[in-house]
Design an enzyme around this catalytic site. Sequence first.
Site, mmCIF file in Angstrom:
data_model
loop_
_atom_site.group_PDB
_atom_site.id
_atom_site.type_symbol
_atom_site.label_atom_id
_atom_site.label_comp_id
_atom_site.label_asym_id
_atom_site.label_seq_id
_atom_site.Cartn_x
_atom_site.Cartn_y
_atom_site.Cartn_z
ATOM 1 N N LYS A 169 0.839 -1.212 0.000
ATOM 2 C CA LYS A 169 0.000 0.000 0.000
ATOM 3 C C LYS A 169 0.875 1.264 0.000
ATOM 4 O O LYS A 169 0.559 2.248 -0.679
ATOM 5 C CB LYS A 169 -0.916 -0.024 1.226
ATOM 6 C CG LYS A 169 -1.734 1.232 1.447
ATOM 7 C CD LYS A 169 -2.791 1.476 0.376
ATOM 8 C CE LYS A 169 -3.462 2.824 0.602
ATOM 9 N NZ LYS A 169 -4.510 3.127 -0.345
ATOM 10 N N LYS A 237 0.174 11.214 5.635
ATOM 11 C CA LYS A 237 0.426 10.073 6.542
ATOM 12 C C LYS A 237 1.112 8.937 5.772
ATOM 13 O O LYS A 237 2.111 8.386 6.221
ATOM 14 C CB LYS A 237 -0.903 9.601 7.135
ATOM 15 C CG LYS A 237 -0.811 8.269 7.851
ATOM 16 C CD LYS A 237 -2.141 7.515 7.861
ATOM 17 C CE LYS A 237 -2.762 7.268 6.527
ATOM 18 N NZ LYS A 237 -3.672 6.167 6.358
HETATM 19 P P1 NAD Z 1 -12.595 8.103 8.033
HETATM 20 O O1 NAD Z 1 -11.936 9.117 8.908
HETATM 21 O O2 NAD Z 1 -13.720 8.521 7.149
HETATM 22 O O3 NAD Z 1 -13.168 6.872 8.943
HETATM 23 C C1 NAD Z 1 -12.469 6.300 10.033
HETATM 24 C C2 NAD Z 1 -13.481 5.851 11.092
HETATM 25 O O4 NAD Z 1 -12.760 5.242 12.171
HETATM 26 C C3 NAD Z 1 -14.274 7.011 11.716
HETATM 27 O O5 NAD Z 1 -15.670 6.716 11.640
HETATM 28 C C4 NAD Z 1 -13.785 7.079 13.148
HETATM 29 O O6 NAD Z 1 -14.776 7.503 14.072
HETATM 30 C C5 NAD Z 1 -13.372 5.631 13.408
HETATM 31 N N1 NAD Z 1 -12.393 5.435 14.485
HETATM 32 C C6 NAD Z 1 -11.246 6.113 14.722
HETATM 33 N N2 NAD Z 1 -10.600 5.592 15.781
HETATM 34 C C7 NAD Z 1 -11.362 4.551 16.213
HETATM 35 C C8 NAD Z 1 -11.226 3.609 17.283
HETATM 36 N N3 NAD Z 1 -10.151 3.622 18.104
HETATM 37 N N4 NAD Z 1 -12.191 2.686 17.458
HETATM 38 C C9 NAD Z 1 -13.271 2.654 16.638
HETATM 39 N N5 NAD Z 1 -13.452 3.505 15.596
HETATM 40 C C10 NAD Z 1 -12.499 4.455 15.403
HETATM 41 O O7 NAD Z 1 -11.409 7.461 7.198
HETATM 42 P P2 NAD Z 1 -11.520 6.628 5.813
HETATM 43 O O8 NAD Z 1 -11.410 7.582 4.660
HETATM 44 O O9 NAD Z 1 -12.668 5.664 5.901
HETATM 45 O O10 NAD Z 1 -10.119 5.845 5.846
HETATM 46 C C11 NAD Z 1 -9.901 4.710 6.656
HETATM 47 C C12 NAD Z 1 -8.570 4.078 6.250
HETATM 48 O O11 NAD Z 1 -8.645 3.691 4.881
HETATM 49 C C13 NAD Z 1 -7.358 5.037 6.377
HETATM 50 O O12 NAD Z 1 -6.247 4.315 6.832
HETATM 51 C C14 NAD Z 1 -7.154 5.517 4.947
HETATM 52 O O13 NAD Z 1 -5.807 5.898 4.682
HETATM 53 C C15 NAD Z 1 -7.563 4.276 4.161
HETATM 54 N N6 NAD Z 1 -8.022 4.558 2.795
HETATM 55 C C16 NAD Z 1 -8.896 5.587 2.538
HETATM 56 C C17 NAD Z 1 -9.289 5.845 1.213
HETATM 57 C C18 NAD Z 1 -10.226 6.991 0.881
HETATM 58 O O14 NAD Z 1 -10.339 7.334 -0.310
HETATM 59 N N7 NAD Z 1 -10.900 7.606 1.842
HETATM 60 C C19 NAD Z 1 -8.817 5.025 0.171
HETATM 61 C C20 NAD Z 1 -7.990 3.958 0.466
HETATM 62 C C21 NAD Z 1 -7.586 3.725 1.782
#
Ligand code: NAD
Length: 301
Positions: A169, A237
């Site tokens: 990744k 990040k």
């Molecule tokens: P986001 O911020 O929308 O969602 C993360 C969720 O995790 C939130 O609802 C938050 O409340 C919850 N959370 C945080 N800490 C927590 C804990 N200790 N216990 C329970 N819940 C907790 O983020 P996202 O965009 O969904 O991204 C999530 C992951 O996926 C990241 O690592 C990101 O880099 C990766 N990612 C995101 C994308 C994108 O386009 N958004 C694409 C590929 C990968």
Amino acid sequence: MKVGFIGLGIMGRPMAGHLINGGHTLFAYDINPVPADLVAAGATACTSGRDVAEKADVIITMVPDTPHVEAALFGENGVAAGLTAGKTVVDMSSISPIATKGFARRINELGCDYLDAPVSGGEVGAKAASLTIMVGGPDAAFEKVKPLFELMGKNITLVGGNGDGQTTKVANQIIVALNIEAVAEALLFASKAGADPAKVRQALMGGFANSRVLEVHGERMVKRTFNPGFRIELHQKDLNLALSGARALGLSLPNTATAQELFNACAANGGSGWDHSAMVRALEMLANHEVAPTPQAVAAE
Ligand code: NAD
């Protein structure tokens, strides 16, 4: 299967929805309330990661960064506190490959398997169940969880042992960042030279310079749509993982460092929450020129 899902944000929410639609029993937890549409579809809202781990056999995490995964797994009332031998923990967040190996070891000590399975494809891919999933961990655990991956993604690869999914990744994020930088420089050059960037992008789409980034992010640069999508702070990040990893490995990633500096410049101008295609804005500041349609193109519209 009894599946746990922790982290129901931009990505986790639609991914969890596909698991319910696929006929699995879902136990969901987030530090924010579990989305009502998931509960309406049949998900059980749990009170903690521990509660999820006590009820589910496969527990998935999809949270922002390494400290969030650590808190979800090993914090007070976290997943580890509710595990019994034979269960499987699957982290689909994008986090540190090095920390991942430590998390896997600690989960293995409880008699459970660990898979790191980060994704690529963004919110669009999460909604369309077309994510690319890059996995690190043991064969048997991969085979057990594969039917769940197949409900969320299309190109699913077991790359190697724990940490290798996260390493893949990071490699993905290096390629995407440098692609965005290349497309931004090219469109800025074309625009400053007096050509219409929308037409330049269109002309390049069939040739050797074509890429998903030219298609998707190039369009955002031309249309000036920088609402996320994928936030600059999340890409910072990921490049931080690349650059700190490179330092630990004793290798130089000069253009990754430059791309990170351009994201830093965006953040310094209030852009942490902009879509990562807005890297073009940092280059525009250096050039004192904005990618914009020519007066002729505006007149023709
Ligand atoms: P986001 O911020 O929308 O969602 C993360 C969720 O995790 C939130 O609802 C938050 O409340 C919850 N959370 C945080 N800490 C927590 C804990 N200790 N216990 C329970 N819940 C907790 O983020 P996202 O965009 O969904 O991204 C999530 C992951 O996926 C990241 O690592 C990101 O880099 C990766 N990612 C995101 C994308 C994108 O386009 N958004 C694409 C590929 C990968």
